[in-house]
Structures are given as C-alpha cells and as structure tokens.
Design a protein around this motif. Sequence first.
Motif, PDB file in Angstrom:
ATOM      1  N   SER A   7       0.831  -1.207   0.000  1.00  0.00           N
ATOM      2  CA  SER A   7       0.000   0.000   0.000  1.00  0.00           C
ATOM      3  C   SER A   7       0.862   1.253   0.000  1.00  0.00           C
ATOM      4  CB  SER A   7      -0.972   0.006   1.177  1.00  0.00           C
ATOM      5  OG  SER A   7      -0.331   0.293   2.405  1.00  0.00           O
ATOM      6  N   ALA A   8       1.985   1.230   0.707  1.00  0.00           N
ATOM      7  CA  ALA A   8       2.890   2.386   0.720  1.00  0.00           C
ATOM      8  C   ALA A   8       3.473   2.625  -0.671  1.00  0.00           C
ATOM      9  CB  ALA A   8       4.008   2.180   1.745  1.00  0.00           C
ATOM     10  N   ALA A   9       3.879   1.553  -1.338  1.00  0.00           N
ATOM     11  CA  ALA A   9       4.436   1.690  -2.683  1.00  0.00           C
ATOM     12  C   ALA A   9       3.371   2.187  -3.662  1.00  0.00           C
ATOM     13  CB  ALA A   9       5.001   0.346  -3.155  1.00  0.00           C
ATOM     14  N   LEU A  10       2.165   1.667  -3.562  1.00  0.00           N
ATOM     15  CA  LEU A  10       1.083   2.100  -4.443  1.00  0.00           C
ATOM     16  C   LEU A  10       0.714   3.555  -4.193  1.00  0.00           C
ATOM     17  CD1 LEU A  10      -1.091  -1.126  -4.253  1.00  0.00           C
ATOM     18  CD2 LEU A  10       0.084  -0.253  -6.293  1.00  0.00           C
ATOM     19  N   PHE A  11       0.754   3.983  -2.936  1.00  0.00           N
ATOM     20  CA  PHE A  11       0.471   5.375  -2.627  1.00  0.00           C
ATOM     21  C   PHE A  11       1.509   6.277  -3.285  1.00  0.00           C
ATOM     22  CE2 PHE A  11       0.737   9.273  -0.199  1.00  0.00           C
ATOM     23  CZ  PHE A  11      -0.592   9.647  -0.104  1.00  0.00           C
ATOM     24  N   GLU A  12       2.774   5.922  -3.158  1.00  0.00           N
ATOM     25  CA  GLU A  12       3.846   6.719  -3.756  1.00  0.00           C
ATOM     26  C   GLU A  12       3.756   6.739  -5.277  1.00  0.00           C
ATOM     27  OE1 GLU A  12       5.908   8.783  -2.176  1.00  0.00           O
ATOM     28  OE2 GLU A  12       4.862   8.207  -0.346  1.00  0.00           O
ATOM     29  N   ALA A  13       3.203   5.673  -5.857  1.00  0.00           N
ATOM     30  CA  ALA A  13       3.032   5.613  -7.313  1.00  0.00           C
ATOM     31  C   ALA A  13       1.730   6.287  -7.756  1.00  0.00           C
ATOM     32  CB  ALA A  13       3.048   4.164  -7.773  1.00  0.00           C
ATOM     33  N   ALA A  14       0.999   6.860  -6.808  1.00  0.00           N
ATOM     34  CA  ALA A  14      -0.271   7.550  -7.061  1.00  0.00           C
ATOM     35  C   ALA A  14      -1.344   6.616  -7.614  1.00  0.00           C
ATOM     36  CB  ALA A  14      -0.076   8.762  -7.969  1.00  0.00           C
ATOM     37  N   ASP A  15      -1.265   5.331  -7.262  1.00  0.00           N
ATOM     38  CA  ASP A  15      -2.296   4.360  -7.637  1.00  0.00           C
ATOM     39  C   ASP A  15      -3.223   4.215  -6.428  1.00  0.00           C
ATOM     40  OD1 ASP A  15      -3.897   2.304  -8.520  1.00  0.00           O
ATOM     41  OD2 ASP A  15      -2.220   1.049  -9.205  1.00  0.00           O
ATOM     42  N   TYR A  16      -4.063   5.218  -6.230  1.00  0.00           N
ATOM     43  CA  TYR A  16      -4.822   5.344  -4.996  1.00  0.00           C
ATOM     44  C   TYR A  16      -5.899   4.276  -4.823  1.00  0.00           C
ATOM     45  CZ  TYR A  16      -2.307   9.719  -4.942  1.00  0.00           C
ATOM     46  OH  TYR A  16      -1.305  10.656  -4.955  1.00  0.00           O
ATOM     47  N   ALA A  17      -6.532   3.853  -5.885  1.00  0.00           N
ATOM     48  CA  ALA A  17      -7.557   2.812  -5.772  1.00  0.00           C
ATOM     49  C   ALA A  17      -6.929   1.496  -5.314  1.00  0.00           C
ATOM     50  CB  ALA A  17      -8.287   2.636  -7.096  1.00  0.00           C
ATOM     51  N   GLU A  18      -5.823   1.124  -5.918  1.00  0.00           N
ATOM     52  CA  GLU A  18      -5.143  -0.114  -5.514  1.00  0.00           C
ATOM     53  C   GLU A  18      -4.529   0.032  -4.124  1.00  0.00           C
ATOM     54  OE1 GLU A  18      -5.237  -3.157  -6.872  1.00  0.00           O
ATOM     55  OE2 GLU A  18      -6.645  -2.261  -8.272  1.00  0.00           O
ATOM     56  N   CYS A  19      -4.089   1.226  -3.787  1.00  0.00           N
ATOM     57  CA  CYS A  19      -3.569   1.490  -2.446  1.00  0.00           C
ATOM     58  C   CYS A  19      -4.643   1.220  -1.402  1.00  0.00           C
ATOM     59  CB  CYS A  19      -3.077   2.935  -2.350  1.00  0.00           C
ATOM     60  SG  CYS A  19      -2.535   3.427  -0.704  1.00  0.00           S
ATOM     61  N   VAL A  20      -5.845   1.715  -1.648  1.00  0.00           N
ATOM     62  CA  VAL A  20      -6.962   1.481  -0.718  1.00  0.00           C
ATOM     63  C   VAL A  20      -7.218  -0.015  -0.589  1.00  0.00           C
ATOM     64  CG1 VAL A  20      -9.459   1.779  -0.413  1.00  0.00           C
ATOM     65  CG2 VAL A  20      -8.023   3.738  -1.018  1.00  0.00           C
ATOM     66  N   GLU A  21      -7.235  -0.723  -1.699  1.00  0.00           N
ATOM     67  CA  GLU A  21      -7.448  -2.177  -1.669  1.00  0.00           C
ATOM     68  C   GLU A  21      -6.379  -2.863  -0.820  1.00  0.00           C
ATOM     69  OE1 GLU A  21     -10.023  -3.830  -2.867  1.00  0.00           O
ATOM     70  OE2 GLU A  21     -10.928  -2.312  -4.151  1.00  0.00           O
ATOM     71  N   ALA A  22      -5.113  -2.477  -0.993  1.00  0.00           N
ATOM     72  CA  ALA A  22      -4.019  -3.089  -0.231  1.00  0.00           C
ATOM     73  C   ALA A  22      -4.133  -2.760   1.257  1.00  0.00           C
ATOM     74  CB  ALA A  22      -2.665  -2.644  -0.787  1.00  0.00           C
ATOM     75  N   ILE A  23      -4.497  -1.529   1.578  1.00  0.00           N
ATOM     76  CA  ILE A  23      -4.673  -1.138   2.977  1.00  0.00           C
ATOM     77  C   ILE A  23      -5.770  -1.983   3.620  1.00  0.00           C
ATOM     78  CG2 ILE A  23      -5.518   0.692   4.508  1.00  0.00           C
ATOM     79  CD1 ILE A  23      -4.114   2.684   2.540  1.00  0.00           C
ATOM     80  N   LEU A  24      -6.888  -2.108   2.937  1.00  0.00           N
ATOM     81  CA  LEU A  24      -8.006  -2.863   3.509  1.00  0.00           C
ATOM     82  C   LEU A  24      -7.692  -4.355   3.595  1.00  0.00           C
ATOM     83  CD1 LEU A  24     -10.991  -0.914   1.944  1.00  0.00           C
ATOM     84  CD2 LEU A  24      -9.970  -0.669   4.235  1.00  0.00           C
ATOM     85  N   ARG A  25      -6.876  -4.853   2.682  1.00  0.00           N
ATOM     86  CA  ARG A  25      -6.417  -6.250   2.765  1.00  0.00           C
ATOM     87  C   ARG A  25      -5.524  -6.424   3.991  1.00  0.00           C
ATOM     88  NH1 ARG A  25      -5.670  -6.756  -2.218  1.00  0.00           N
ATOM     89  NH2 ARG A  25      -3.544  -5.973  -2.343  1.00  0.00           N
ATOM     90  N   ALA A  26      -4.610  -5.487   4.214  1.00  0.00           N
ATOM     91  CA  ALA A  26      -3.747  -5.545   5.398  1.00  0.00           C
ATOM     92  C   ALA A  26      -4.589  -5.481   6.669  1.00  0.00           C
ATOM     93  CB  ALA A  26      -2.735  -4.395   5.369  1.00  0.00           C
TER      94      ALA A  26
END
Length: 103
Positions: A7-26
């Motif tokens: 989620s941290a890597a996705l946030f830095e890559a500005a892939d916010y939808a996938e970041c949210v998915e990864a956060i909620l998975r964690a």
Amino acid sequence: MYPSNLSAALFEAADYAECVEAILRAWSLMKNQTSENSGLIVRLSSRLAKALCNGVRGGAISSAMLEEHDAAIHELEEAAFNVPSTDANADSLIELSRVWQEW
C-alpha cells in the motif's frame, strides 16, 4: 506486513484505488491483533485517508468503491482513533486526526 508495504508503494506511485485495496487487505489480516500493531494501524489509517482524498479528487476512486468498502473504512478509522496515546505516537495521532478531518 506485505499488503501494508504494498500500500505504501502504491500510494507513492499515485495508484490510490489499488492502495486502498491493499490497505483494507492488510487491515483484514491484522484487525484481530490490534494491540500488537497499534503503530501500523495508525499509519495504515492515515494512508487510507490520504489515498481516499487523492483518489476521489483525481477520479481514481468511485462512489461505488466507497460504498463497497464503507464498513471496512470506518472500522480502520475507528480502530486507529482508539490507539492509546503515548509520547512515541503523539505526532502520528495528530496527523491522523488532520487527514481524517480533511477526508
């Protein structure tokens, strides 16, 4: 830990939808171990609020996605605000409050 790092890597890559998915998975993997992961919960919750703000502003996160994940979003937000305040996490909790107010 892997979904959190992702989620941290996705946030830095500005892939916010996938970041949210990864956060909620964690969150789904760790929510039963909250006392052991209080610092990580605060970081994930802060990142979630930031990703939601950026994703909605940029159009990457739809209202349908928000509705789909509404319960988990609120669950993580509440869990983070229930982390006991200490000198070590005081700044993180201030940031947490600020980003959720922005959201």
